[in-house]
Design an enzyme around this catalytic site. Structure first.
Site, short mmCIF file in Angstrom:
data_model
loop_
_atom_site.label_atom_id
_atom_site.label_comp_id
_atom_site.label_asym_id
_atom_site.label_seq_id
_atom_site.Cartn_x
_atom_site.Cartn_y
_atom_site.Cartn_z
N ASP A 29 -8.30 -0.06 -2.19
CA ASP A 29 -7.10 0.16 -1.61
C ASP A 29 -6.51 -1.46 -2.16
OD1 ASP A 29 -5.34 1.39 0.84
OD2 ASP A 29 -4.55 -0.49 0.21
N GLN A 93 1.71 7.72 7.28
CA GLN A 93 1.44 8.15 5.87
C GLN A 93 2.63 7.53 4.92
OE1 GLN A 93 0.58 12.10 5.26
NE2 GLN A 93 -0.13 11.74 2.89
N VAL A 95 1.74 7.47 0.99
CA VAL A 95 1.52 8.07 -0.13
C VAL A 95 1.24 9.51 0.15
CG1 VAL A 95 0.11 8.13 -2.19
CG2 VAL A 95 0.90 5.92 -1.14
N HIS A 99 -5.48 11.37 1.19
CA HIS A 99 -6.53 10.36 0.87
C HIS A 99 -7.15 9.79 2.22
CE1 HIS A 99 -2.45 8.49 1.73
NE2 HIS A 99 -3.22 7.66 2.45
N HIS A 101 -9.01 6.79 4.04
CA HIS A 101 -9.49 5.40 4.11
C HIS A 101 -11.11 5.21 4.13
CE1 HIS A 101 -5.20 3.75 4.07
NE2 HIS A 101 -4.91 5.08 4.49
P1 AMP Z 1 -1.43 5.48 3.74
O1 AMP Z 1 -0.75 4.54 4.83
O2 AMP Z 1 -2.66 6.12 4.63
O3 AMP Z 1 -0.32 6.48 3.23
O4 AMP Z 1 -2.17 4.70 3.01
C1 AMP Z 1 -1.54 4.63 1.74
C2 AMP Z 1 -2.55 3.45 1.09
O5 AMP Z 1 -2.51 3.25 -0.38
C3 AMP Z 1 -2.07 2.20 1.67
O6 AMP Z 1 -3.35 1.41 2.33
C4 AMP Z 1 -1.85 1.33 0.21
O7 AMP Z 1 -1.97 -0.04 0.23
C5 AMP Z 1 -2.69 2.15 -0.79
N1 AMP Z 1 -1.94 1.99 -2.34
C6 AMP Z 1 -0.81 2.18 -2.44
N2 AMP Z 1 -0.68 2.15 -3.91
C7 AMP Z 1 -1.90 1.93 -4.26
C8 AMP Z 1 -2.32 1.66 -5.60
N3 AMP Z 1 -1.59 1.65 -6.78
N4 AMP Z 1 -3.48 1.48 -5.85
C9 AMP Z 1 -4.49 1.31 -4.68
N5 AMP Z 1 -4.01 1.48 -3.37
C10 AMP Z 1 -2.74 1.92 -3.16
#
Ligand code: AMP
Length: 113
Positions: A29, A93, A95, A99, A101
Site C-alpha cells: 500500500d 472505500q 479505489v 482489494h 488489505h
Molecule cells: P480503500 O480505502 O480500502 O479503498 O483503500 C485503497 C488503498 O489503496 C489505500 O490504502 C491507498 O493508500 C491505496 N493506494 C491507492 N493508490 C495506490 C497505488 N498506486 N499503489 C499502492 N497503493 C495505493
C-alpha cells in the site's frame, strides 16, 4: 471503468509486488498504516465485494489463501494480522477495484475506527 489498480496489474505503473499468480496480485500500500500493509487484488475487475458473484467463488478463495501465504512468507502469521475489505462510502472505500488489505507488524486496535 478501470482504476489505478488495473494499471498496476498491467505493469503500466510501478508497485512493490510481493505476490502474483494467474488470478491474484499483491503489492504494498502506497500509504501504509501499519509496518506491514499490502493489498491483495483479483486481476479480474470487480468494483466492490457487492459485485462479486458465485462465479467468483474460487477467485475469492484465492485471495484469502494468498493472504495466509503472504503472512507466512513474511513471518507475521504467528503474531497475527488483519484482513480488511472496505466496501463503499461508510467503510471509506476509495479505489473501486476490489482489494483486501493485509495489515500487521504491530498490535491493531479493536474495534476499528
Ligand atoms: P480503500 O480505502 O480500502 O479503498 O483503500 C485503497 C488503498 O489503496 C489505500 O490504502 C491507498 O493508500 C491505496 N493506494 C491507492 N493508490 C495506490 C497505488 N498506486 N499503489 C499502492 N497503493 C495505493
Amino acid at each position: 471503468m478501470s482504476t489505478i489498480f488495473k494499471d498496476i496489474i498491467d505493469k503500466k505503473i510501478p508497485a512493490n509486488i510481493i505476490y502474483e499468480n494467474e488470478n491474484v496480485l499483491a503489492f504494498e500500500d502506497i500509504n501504509a498504516v501499519a509496518p506491514f500493509h499490502f493489498l491483495i487484488i483479483p486481476k479480474k475487475e470487480i468494483k466492490t465485494i457487492n459485485d462479486a458473484s458465485t462465479k467468483d467463488r474460487e477467485l475469492l478463495g484465492d485471495m484469502l489463501l494468498a493472504a495466509s501465504n503472504i503472512a507466512k512468507e513474511n513471518n507475521i502469521d504467528e503474531d497475527g494480522y488483519r484482513l480488511v475489505i472496505n466496501c463503499n462510502r461508510n467503510a471509506g472505500q476509495t479505489v473501486f477495484h476490489l482489494h483486501m488489505h493485509i495489515l500487521g507488524g504491530r498490535k491493531l486496535s479493536w474495534p476499528p475506527g
